[in-house]
Design a protein around this motif. Structure first.
Motif, PDB file in Angstrom:
ATOM      1  N   UNK A   1       0.849  -1.185   0.000  1.00 44.90           N
ATOM      2  CA  UNK A   1       0.000   0.000   0.000  1.00 44.90           C
ATOM      3  C   UNK A   1       0.891   1.242   0.000  1.00 44.90           C
ATOM      4  N   UNK A   2       0.356   2.379  -0.446  1.00 47.39           N
ATOM      5  CA  UNK A   2       1.158   3.608  -0.478  1.00 47.39           C
ATOM      6  C   UNK A   2       1.722   3.942   0.898  1.00 47.39           C
ATOM      7  N   UNK A   3       3.021   4.191   0.949  1.00 44.46           N
ATOM      8  CA  UNK A   3       3.664   4.578   2.189  1.00 44.46           C
ATOM      9  C   UNK A   3       3.912   3.438   3.164  1.00 44.46           C
ATOM     10  N   UNK A   4       3.637   2.219   2.742  1.00 47.23           N
ATOM     11  CA  UNK A   4       3.824   1.064   3.625  1.00 47.23           C
ATOM     12  C   UNK A   4       4.782   0.062   2.992  1.00 47.23           C
ATOM     13  N   UNK A   5       5.299  -0.820   3.831  1.00 44.65           N
ATOM     14  CA  UNK A   5       6.178  -1.859   3.336  1.00 44.65           C
ATOM     15  C   UNK A   5       5.357  -2.963   2.665  1.00 44.65           C
ATOM     16  N   UNK A   6       6.045  -3.706   1.793  1.00 46.14           N
ATOM     17  CA  UNK A   6       5.398  -4.841   1.157  1.00 46.14           C
ATOM     18  C   UNK A   6       5.055  -5.876   2.219  1.00 46.14           C
ATOM     19  N   UNK A   7       3.860  -6.461   2.138  1.00 50.07           N
ATOM     20  CA  UNK A   7       3.443  -7.436   3.133  1.00 50.07           C
ATOM     21  C   UNK A   7       2.921  -8.709   2.478  1.00 50.07           C
ATOM     22  N   UNK A   8       3.077  -9.784   3.199  1.00 52.10           N
ATOM     23  CA  UNK A   8       2.635 -11.095   2.747  1.00 52.10           C
ATOM     24  C   UNK A   8       1.111 -11.176   2.750  1.00 52.10           C
TER      25      UNK A   8
ATOM     26  N   UNK B   1      -4.021  -1.735  -2.569  1.00 50.35           N
ATOM     27  CA  UNK B   1      -2.569  -1.908  -2.679  1.00 50.35           C
ATOM     28  C   UNK B   1      -2.224  -2.360  -4.082  1.00 50.35           C
ATOM     29  N   UNK B   2      -0.937  -2.362  -4.368  1.00 48.68           N
ATOM     30  CA  UNK B   2      -0.441  -3.065  -5.550  1.00 48.68           C
ATOM     31  C   UNK B   2      -0.160  -4.501  -5.125  1.00 48.68           C
ATOM     32  N   UNK B   3      -0.700  -5.440  -5.867  1.00 53.85           N
ATOM     33  CA  UNK B   3      -0.555  -6.851  -5.540  1.00 53.85           C
ATOM     34  C   UNK B   3       0.472  -7.489  -6.477  1.00 53.85           C
ATOM     35  N   UNK B   4       1.411  -8.216  -5.877  1.00 56.88           N
ATOM     36  CA  UNK B   4       2.497  -8.858  -6.613  1.00 56.88           C
ATOM     37  C   UNK B   4       2.436 -10.370  -6.427  1.00 56.88           C
ATOM     38  N   UNK B   5       2.709 -11.106  -7.486  1.00 54.73           N
ATOM     39  CA  UNK B   5       2.925 -12.534  -7.304  1.00 54.73           C
ATOM     40  C   UNK B   5       4.434 -12.798  -7.299  1.00 54.73           C
TER      41      UNK B   5
ATOM     42  N   UNK C   1       8.072 -15.120   4.088  1.00 60.34           N
ATOM     43  CA  UNK C   1       9.300 -14.338   4.029  1.00 60.34           C
ATOM     44  C   UNK C   1       9.605 -13.932   2.599  1.00 60.34           C
ATOM     45  N   UNK C   2       9.558 -12.634   2.329  1.00 58.72           N
ATOM     46  CA  UNK C   2       9.737 -12.171   0.955  1.00 58.72           C
ATOM     47  C   UNK C   2      11.125 -12.488   0.416  1.00 58.72           C
TER      48      UNK C   2
END
Length: 124
Positions: free
Chosen positions: A40-47, A92-96, A107-108
């Motif tokens: 999400x904007x301004x946040x870290x990538x999360x699982x 958010x932006x969603x990544x695979x 764990x990314x």
């Protein structure tokens, strides 16, 4: 090497549903553990969710448990994320991502390959 291409994002009202897809190209998709992450904007990538190479084992973040479902079709080399009861905080932006060791992990740093992401926006 694996290339990942997400699709299916968009704008939806709170309470609605979306289905994300991640098409994989390259070798041995069925050997990789796969996952969805979001940022999400301004946040870290999360699982968000992960699935084992054969699809038998899954894992979810507490924030999406019971609302999101991860699945895969190895014959089509495609990963899915079914998202129901969406909330504005799911925006958010969603990544695979693909893990070469076939792990089911949050764990990314265990994931070797990442897509470019697809935007999901949930309006209140």
């Amino acid at each position: 090497q694996v290339q990942l291409d997400e699709s299916g994002g968009g704008l939806v009202q709170a309470g609605g549903s979306l289905r994300l897809s991640c098409a994989a190209s390259g070798r041995s998709f069925d050997r990789y553990g796969m996952a969805w992450f979001r940022q999400a904007p301004g946040k870290e990538r999360e699982f968000v969710a992960a699935i084992s190479w054969i699809g038998r084992n899954t894992r979810y973040a507490d924030s999406v448990k019971g609302r999101f479902t991860i699945s895969r079709d190895n014959a089509k080399s495609t990963l899915y994320l079914e998202m129901n009861s969406l909330k504005p905080e799911d925006t958010a932006v969603y990544y695979c991502a693909a893990a070469g060791r076939g792990l089911v992990t949050a764990a990314s740093n265990e994931y070797d390959y990442w897509g470019q992401g697809t935007q999901v926006t949930v309006s209140s």
